[in-house]
Design an enzyme around this catalytic site. Structure first.
Site, PDB file in Angstrom:
ATOM      1  CG  ASP A 181      35.411 -42.647 -45.109  1.00  0.00           C
ATOM      2  OD1 ASP A 181      34.873 -41.613 -44.651  1.00  0.00           O
ATOM      3  OD2 ASP A 181      34.851 -43.763 -45.114  1.00  0.00           O
TER       4      ASP A 181
ATOM      5  CE1 TYR B  35      32.884 -48.756 -42.341  1.00  0.00           C
ATOM      6  CE2 TYR B  35      34.794 -47.397 -42.818  1.00  0.00           C
ATOM      7  CZ  TYR B  35      33.456 -47.678 -42.999  1.00  0.00           C
ATOM      8  OH  TYR B  35      32.712 -46.902 -43.834  1.00  0.00           O
TER       9      TYR B  35
ATOM     10  CE  LYS C 193      32.023 -43.194 -42.660  1.00  0.00           C
ATOM     11  NZ  LYS C 193      33.350 -43.781 -42.939  1.00  0.00           N
TER      12      LYS C 193
ATOM     13  CG  HIS D 108      28.755 -45.223 -39.941  1.00  0.00           C
ATOM     14  ND1 HIS D 108      29.668 -46.199 -39.641  1.00  0.00           N
ATOM     15  CD2 HIS D 108      28.591 -45.303 -41.287  1.00  0.00           C
ATOM     16  CE1 HIS D 108      30.044 -46.834 -40.729  1.00  0.00           C
ATOM     17  NE2 HIS D 108      29.389 -46.318 -41.753  1.00  0.00           N
TER      18      HIS D 108
ATOM     19  CE1 TYR E 250      27.249 -46.064 -49.426  1.00  0.00           C
ATOM     20  CE2 TYR E 250      27.340 -44.131 -48.015  1.00  0.00           C
ATOM     21  CZ  TYR E 250      26.660 -45.243 -48.476  1.00  0.00           C
ATOM     22  OH  TYR E 250      25.394 -45.527 -48.002  1.00  0.00           O
TER      23      TYR E 250
ATOM     24  CG  LEU F 112      35.100 -46.596 -58.436  1.00  0.00           C
ATOM     25  CD1 LEU F 112      36.426 -47.307 -58.268  1.00  0.00           C
ATOM     26  CD2 LEU F 112      35.111 -45.723 -59.686  1.00  0.00           C
TER      27      LEU F 112
END
Length: 376
Positions: free
Chosen positions: A20, A25, A54, A87, A186, A189
């Site tokens: 991804d 980024y 994105k 995005h 996303y 965790l």
């Protein structure tokens, strides 16, 4: 960036095939090099890799969409992307600056009909530059805006949102499944808890005692249980790590299965807790670091302040663009603003007669006789 390149190679060596990425980024060249290196050494073929890119928020104008995509393809040295998604459903002023700011350090927004952006995305698919198209950070109302668009050619195949046991997105998941749209998680965790943009008082997901007890039962880590929970719900899972040991560990998510009882227990952990609060952040994460000029941190606005400020800015812009005329379009404008921003609760902004909008773009003073309140 060097860590990103190495981690990508490690992930491919371990067995991961879905990567991804995003234009903003700034790591597409590094990721592309890593993928091509693993292709050249025979580990994978290009068709084995599923790469997601994105569309940046400064490229929402339909005439700019393909340009963003082509820049990503050039950096990656790919002929196509497997998936290309919007995005975030907030448009920013086009230009070289990915986070355009005014003199007060506030983002400069753009008014774009995302249905037109979507048509440009469809054109990219027709041109063979992307295999599939989708969205990210869209709520149900925004998804319906695309799905109900007259002349829709391709519906979004996927919606990428924050999703984890503390924010299980059950209602959005049910809606997406009813429309045959994949949900992708996303922050699966939790969060890396960067002090610049995460409230440190929020609980740490992987330290949750219930999650820990279930992990102990299966002789797995809390992280693996959190990932497995999403997979069994039919959700695509994303995670980020630069550590080979953790990358290898996370691939073990396919080696066990949670019972129906444990799935329900984890469902019960939901707190509707958002680590990445897109309303609360008045600026992108990259600009919440120290200002390079003033060496100060941007003000951290409350959700109410941010909604009020941003709505005032966009409404004021709208009125000035119309020179105070055509005020009958304001209700439609308000509807579009709500559809294209993350406003999930009512708020109000002070407004004055359109012909009295000050050039500074700030609300009228409290004593202004023409001042009124507009409720959203």
């Amino acid at each position: 960036k060097s860590k990103c390149e190495e981690a990508t190679k490690v992930a491919i060596e371990v067995g991961f095939r879905h990567i991804d990425g995003a234009f903003v980024y700034g790591t597409e060249e590094e990721v592309g090099r890593a993928i091509h290196e693993k292709i050249e050494d025979g580990t994978v073929k290009r068709e084995d890799i599923f790469y997601t890119g994105k569309l940046g928020s400064t490229f929402h104008r339909p005439e700019l969409v393909r340009s963003c995509l082509e820049q990503s393809l050039k950096k990656l040295k790919f002929d196509y992307l497997d998936l290309f998604i919007i995005h975030i459903p907030v448009s920013l002023k086009p230009g070289p600056d990915l986070s355009p700011m005014d003199e007060n350090g506030k983002l400069i927004f753009d008014i774009v009909d995302l249905r037109q952006t979507w048509e440009a995305m469809e054109a990219c698919k027709d041109a063979g530059l992307v295999k599939s198209i989708g969205v990210s950070n869209f709520n149900r109302r925004q998804l319906e805006m695309i799905l109900n668009k007259p002349g829709l050619k391709y519906k979004p195949v996927l919606n990428q949102v924050e999703c984890h046991p503390y924010l299980n997105q059950s209602k959005l998941l049910t809606f997406c499944k009813s429309k045959d749209i994949l949900l992708e998680a996303y922050c699966a965790l939790g969060s890396q808890r960067d002090k610049m943009w995460i409230d440190q008082s929020t609980p740490v997901l992987l330290e949750d005692p219930v999650l820990g007890a279930i992990a102990k039962k299966y002789n797995q880590s809390p992280a693996l249980v959190a990932l497995r929970y999403q997979l069994q719900r039919g959700i695509v899972v994303l995670f980020k790590s630069f550590t080979r040991k953790r990358i290898e560990e996370n691939f073990q998510v396919f080696d066990f299965q949670l019972s129906e009882e444990d799935m329900k227990t984890i469902d019960g952990l939901n707190k509707n807790l958002r680590y990445l609060n897109l309303i609360q952040l008045p600026t992108p994460l990259s600009t919440r670091l120290l200002n390079p000029t003033t060496k100060t941190r941007p003000k951290h606005y409350s959700p109410q302040e941010t909604r009020t400020q941003d709505l005032w800015t966009t409404l004021s812009f709208h009125l000035k663009m119309n020179n105070g005329k055509n005020t009958s379009s304001i209700p439609d404008f308000i509807s579009r603003v709500r559809n294209q921003t993350h406003i999930s609760s009512p708020c109000s902004i002070p407004v004055i007669s359109p012909r009295e909008v000050p050039s500074s773009g700030s609300p009228a003073s409290a004593g202004d006789s023409k001042r009124s309140i507009l409720y959203f």
